[in-house]
Motif scaffolding. Structure first.
Motif, PDB file in Angstrom:
ATOM      1  N   PHE A 219       0.829  -1.202   0.000  1.00  0.00           N
ATOM      2  CA  PHE A 219       0.000   0.000   0.000  1.00  0.00           C
ATOM      3  C   PHE A 219       0.865   1.254   0.000  1.00  0.00           C
ATOM      4  CE2 PHE A 219      -3.771  -2.290   2.204  1.00  0.00           C
ATOM      5  CZ  PHE A 219      -4.217  -2.727   0.971  1.00  0.00           C
ATOM      6  N   ASP A 220       1.859   1.299   0.884  1.00  0.00           N
ATOM      7  CA  ASP A 220       2.725   2.477   0.979  1.00  0.00           C
ATOM      8  C   ASP A 220       3.502   2.695  -0.314  1.00  0.00           C
ATOM      9  OD1 ASP A 220       1.851   2.830   3.570  1.00  0.00           O
ATOM     10  OD2 ASP A 220       3.559   1.784   4.472  1.00  0.00           O
ATOM     11  N   THR A 221       3.991   1.622  -0.892  1.00  0.00           N
ATOM     12  CA  THR A 221       4.741   1.741  -2.144  1.00  0.00           C
ATOM     13  C   THR A 221       3.860   2.245  -3.265  1.00  0.00           C
ATOM     14  OG1 THR A 221       6.146  -0.117  -1.438  1.00  0.00           O
ATOM     15  CG2 THR A 221       6.231   0.505  -3.755  1.00  0.00           C
ATOM     16  N   ALA A 222       2.634   1.754  -3.328  1.00  0.00           N
ATOM     17  CA  ALA A 222       1.703   2.216  -4.370  1.00  0.00           C
ATOM     18  C   ALA A 222       1.379   3.689  -4.196  1.00  0.00           C
ATOM     19  CB  ALA A 222       0.431   1.372  -4.347  1.00  0.00           C
TER      20      ALA A 222
ATOM     21  N   SER B 212       3.571 -12.100  -9.695  1.00  0.00           N
ATOM     22  CA  SER B 212       4.623 -11.206  -9.202  1.00  0.00           C
ATOM     23  C   SER B 212       4.731  -9.968 -10.079  1.00  0.00           C
ATOM     24  CB  SER B 212       5.966 -11.942  -9.156  1.00  0.00           C
ATOM     25  OG  SER B 212       5.936 -13.033  -8.269  1.00  0.00           O
ATOM     26  N   ALA B 213       4.687 -10.162 -11.402  1.00  0.00           N
ATOM     27  CA  ALA B 213       4.760  -9.020 -12.318  1.00  0.00           C
ATOM     28  C   ALA B 213       3.545  -8.102 -12.150  1.00  0.00           C
ATOM     29  CB  ALA B 213       4.858  -9.515 -13.755  1.00  0.00           C
ATOM     30  N   ALA B 214       2.370  -8.686 -11.955  1.00  0.00           N
ATOM     31  CA  ALA B 214       1.156  -7.878 -11.776  1.00  0.00           C
ATOM     32  C   ALA B 214       1.241  -7.054 -10.505  1.00  0.00           C
ATOM     33  CB  ALA B 214      -0.067  -8.785 -11.757  1.00  0.00           C
ATOM     34  N   LEU B 215       1.725  -7.644  -9.425  1.00  0.00           N
ATOM     35  CA  LEU B 215       1.859  -6.895  -8.179  1.00  0.00           C
ATOM     36  C   LEU B 215       2.899  -5.793  -8.315  1.00  0.00           C
ATOM     37  CD1 LEU B 215       1.114  -6.526  -5.216  1.00  0.00           C
ATOM     38  CD2 LEU B 215       2.877  -8.204  -4.633  1.00  0.00           C
ATOM     39  N   ALA B 216       4.032  -6.103  -8.966  1.00  0.00           N
ATOM     40  CA  ALA B 216       5.064  -5.084  -9.154  1.00  0.00           C
ATOM     41  C   ALA B 216       4.536  -3.907  -9.960  1.00  0.00           C
ATOM     42  CB  ALA B 216       6.288  -5.700  -9.847  1.00  0.00           C
ATOM     43  N   LEU B 217       3.740  -4.187 -10.977  1.00  0.00           N
ATOM     44  CA  LEU B 217       3.210  -3.113 -11.818  1.00  0.00           C
ATOM     45  C   LEU B 217       2.230  -2.247 -11.047  1.00  0.00           C
ATOM     46  CD1 LEU B 217       2.985  -1.797 -14.606  1.00  0.00           C
ATOM     47  CD2 LEU B 217       1.185  -3.425 -15.153  1.00  0.00           C
ATOM     48  N   ILE B 218       1.363  -2.843 -10.266  1.00  0.00           N
ATOM     49  CA  ILE B 218       0.329  -2.067  -9.586  1.00  0.00           C
ATOM     50  C   ILE B 218       0.912  -1.200  -8.476  1.00  0.00           C
ATOM     51  CG2 ILE B 218      -0.288  -3.747  -7.809  1.00  0.00           C
ATOM     52  CD1 ILE B 218      -2.732  -1.609  -9.856  1.00  0.00           C
TER      53      ILE B 218
ATOM     54  N   GLY C  63       3.696   0.314  -8.805  1.00  0.00           N
ATOM     55  CA  GLY C  63       4.400   1.400  -9.456  1.00  0.00           C
ATOM     56  C   GLY C  63       5.729   1.039 -10.058  1.00  0.00           C
ATOM     57  N   GLU C  64       6.076  -0.242 -10.092  1.00  0.00           N
ATOM     58  CA  GLU C  64       7.333  -0.651 -10.697  1.00  0.00           C
ATOM     59  C   GLU C  64       7.113  -1.052 -12.144  1.00  0.00           C
ATOM     60  OE1 GLU C  64       9.024  -3.734  -8.389  1.00  0.00           O
ATOM     61  OE2 GLU C  64       9.300  -2.508  -6.597  1.00  0.00           O
ATOM     62  N   LYS C  65       8.174  -1.023 -12.909  1.00  0.00           N
ATOM     63  CA  LYS C  65       8.136  -1.451 -14.293  1.00  0.00           C
ATOM     64  C   LYS C  65       8.903  -2.753 -14.401  1.00  0.00           C
ATOM     65  CE  LYS C  65       9.371  -0.059 -19.003  1.00  0.00           C
ATOM     66  NZ  LYS C  65      10.042   0.972 -19.832  1.00  0.00           N
ATOM     67  N   PRO C  66       8.199  -3.881 -14.495  1.00  0.00           N
ATOM     68  CA  PRO C  66       8.909  -5.171 -14.563  1.00  0.00           C
ATOM     69  C   PRO C  66       9.805  -5.233 -15.795  1.00  0.00           C
ATOM     70  CG  PRO C  66       6.552  -5.473 -14.134  1.00  0.00           C
ATOM     71  CD  PRO C  66       6.751  -4.036 -14.518  1.00  0.00           C
ATOM     72  N   GLU C  67      11.089  -5.393 -15.552  1.00  0.00           N
ATOM     73  CA  GLU C  67      12.052  -5.462 -16.652  1.00  0.00           C
ATOM     74  C   GLU C  67      12.732  -6.821 -16.735  1.00  0.00           C
ATOM     75  OE1 GLU C  67      14.674  -2.213 -16.036  1.00  0.00           O
ATOM     76  OE2 GLU C  67      13.217  -0.685 -16.677  1.00  0.00           O
ATOM     77  N   HIS C  68      12.464  -7.701 -15.791  1.00  0.00           N
ATOM     78  CA  HIS C  68      13.006  -9.045 -15.847  1.00  0.00           C
ATOM     79  C   HIS C  68      12.056  -9.961 -15.086  1.00  0.00           C
ATOM     80  CE1 HIS C  68      14.470  -7.338 -12.062  1.00  0.00           C
ATOM     81  NE2 HIS C  68      14.444  -8.570 -11.597  1.00  0.00           N
ATOM     82  N   ILE C  69      12.225 -11.248 -15.303  1.00  0.00           N
ATOM     83  CA  ILE C  69      11.368 -12.219 -14.636  1.00  0.00           C
ATOM     84  C   ILE C  69      11.789 -12.325 -13.178  1.00  0.00           C
ATOM     85  CG2 ILE C  69      10.656 -14.632 -14.556  1.00  0.00           C
ATOM     86  CD1 ILE C  69      10.968 -14.747 -17.552  1.00  0.00           C
TER      87      ILE C  69
END
Length: 476
Positions: free
Chosen positions: A68-71, A235-241, A243-249
């Motif tokens: 939550f805080d990161t988002a 994991s990629a979906a959580l990283a994106l939501i 605010g991160e941009k998944p650039e690797h698996i």
């Protein structure tokens, strides 16, 4: 980092199902395999020899509150929406602005200015616009209402993003639990294979039984791949939501999957199903009071009303008042035959008042347009209230159904399925049943546990729907 998950080639400690002795046997098998775990690091591609997709060891561990805080800090939608606040604040400053005066200068050169007896009029004038009918105050009030709307819309967006974070986090927890289930059931299959080999060596089973048991183990390879794919996607979906941009698996670890373990009384994702649900009527009342989008809709009604008062004030024309200095010019030496005049006769001060004459049009169109917007915004509030009540009732019923299903799984289905699988395996070990019966019992247990996971996900999603419908985090 919790020891709950490793890469697929090295299955480790899995779901803590404290139901039957078979689970403890699974843990012993997995513990024996863990010493062969390769170091964490780069993502390995699909193995040419085994056909097993492997993934990196989880490098990060997230709690729901951290997500939550990161988002709040990095989610792209929230970061973009925050700029609406300074934009709206600038609108307040614009509304408070006092109109700048106009300066007018009239002058010239040439014989017509120097040779005429009367000369030409020169003029220096300042004109200021004066707003009537309280237009400036009404504009300020409208701009302030728009700023409050931007703030409410930002809060509504934050709540919506948090709700999506909760769903993504719950999906990742489910993916972890499902991956651990596959490893657990594969370990049971390995145990059956060992029993089949021991029976074959003792002359009590045919070679076909060993091959059948081996095939049962090999069938988990495709399920492993699916489980790893789901884990990586979650994991990629959580990283994106957040605010991160998944650039690797990458595989992200979550520290809250208690419902899947059947051992947690309270989790961050949802309250324990054993906790009683809040009453329905207070939830609807709370939603009418705190739901962010409803607040924003009501604020839009206020904005329309203030815009209507401003539109009506436009019917009163503004005044443009000017004041200036005027003088005439002529040659200091007049042509022969002309009578010279004293300079002070060509000087003076002037005052001008200009206003629009609302004869043909009194801004009726603007008034009717804003009035239509007001009626439309009022109807939207009524529609939203009806939708809120429907959403709450629907989500409330879904939570109740999901809770009931979880109780059935935990109390009856899972213990029974686990006991059937254990007895079938023991029966095959001692020659009371055949291998097919043991494999079928194992598959039934796996399907039952997988269905339980689906029930947990349904409960988590229903709870997220209920919180979204109420518009506020619900106390667990």
């Amino acid at each position: 980092m919790k020891p709950r998950m490793k890469i697929l080639t090295t299955p480790t400690v899995v779901i803590c199902l404290v139901l039957t002795t078979s689970v403890f046997e699974v843990q012993n098998v997995l513990a024996a395999q863990s010493k062969f775990a390769p170091p964490s690091g780069l993502m390995q591609s699909a193995s040419v020899n085994t056909g097993i997709v492997t993934s990196p060891t989880p490098s990060r561990n997230f709690s729901l509150s951290v997500c939550f805080d990161t988002a709040d800090r990095y989610n792209k939608e929230i970061v973009s929406a925050r700029w609406n606040l300074p934009i709206a604040k600038a609108g307040i400053r614009i509304a408070r602005a006092i109109p700048n005066p106009f300066f007018q200068l009239q002058t010239g050169f040439g014989p017509s200015f120097t040779q005429l007896f009367t000369g030409q009029t020169m003029l220096a004038n300042f004109t200021e616009q004066f707003l009537t009918a309280g237009k400036r105050g009404k504009r300020i009030g409208l701009a302030q209402a728009n700023y409050e709307l931007a703030d409410l819309q930002l809060e509504a967006l934050r709540f919506d993003v948090h709700n999506r974070v909760r769903r993504a986090y719950a999906e990742l927890a489910a993916a972890e639990a499902y991956e651990a289930l596959i490893e657990s059931e594969r370990a049971v299959g390995v145990k059956l294979l060992e029993i089949a080999k021991a029976r074959f060596d003792a002359g009590k089973a045919s070679k076909s039984e060993v091959l059948q048991a081996d095939l049962n183990v090999l069938q988990f390879d495709t399920q492993r791949n699916l489980a790893q794919g789901r884990l990586q996607q979650a994991s990629a979906a959580l990283a994106l939501i957040v605010g991160e941009k998944p650039e690797h698996i990458e595989v992200i670890d979550v520290d809250d999957n208690g419902l899947f373990k059947l051992s947690a009384e309270k989790t961050e994702i949802v309250p324990s199903p054993t906790h009683s649900l809040p009453m329905l009527a207070p939830l609807i009342s709370t939603a009418y009071r705190v739901r962010p989008d409803l607040k924003a809709a009501k604020q839009q009604v206020l904005i329309s009303r203030r815009a209507l008062t401003l539109a009506k004030a436009q019917r009163f024309p503004d005044l443009y008042i000017g004041a200036g200095y005027a003088w005439s010019t002529w040659a200091k030496t007049q042509p022969a035959g002309l009578i010279a005049q004293p300079n002070w006769l060509g000087q003076g001060v002037q005052l001008t008042v200009t206003a629009e004459n609302p004869i043909f049009y009194q801004h009726q169109g603007e008034v009717q347009q804003v009035l239509g917007n007001l009626r439309q915004s009022e109807r939207k509030v009524d529609l939203l209230k009806s939708q809120i009540a429907t959403d709450i009732v629907s989500a409330y019923n879904a939570v109740g159904v999901a809770r009931a299903n979880i109780f059935v799984f935990q109390k009856d289905l899972l213990p029974t399925a686990a006991e059937v699988a254990r007895l079938a395996r023991l029966g095959y070990q001692y020659g009371a049943t055949d291998l097919a019966t043991a494999i079928i019992a194992q598959q039934q247990y796996q399907q039952t546990l997988s269905s339980y996971f689906d029930a947990v996900v349904a409960y988590q999603n229903a709870w997220a729907d209920l919180e979204k419908a109420v518009g506020s985090p619900l106390q667990s």
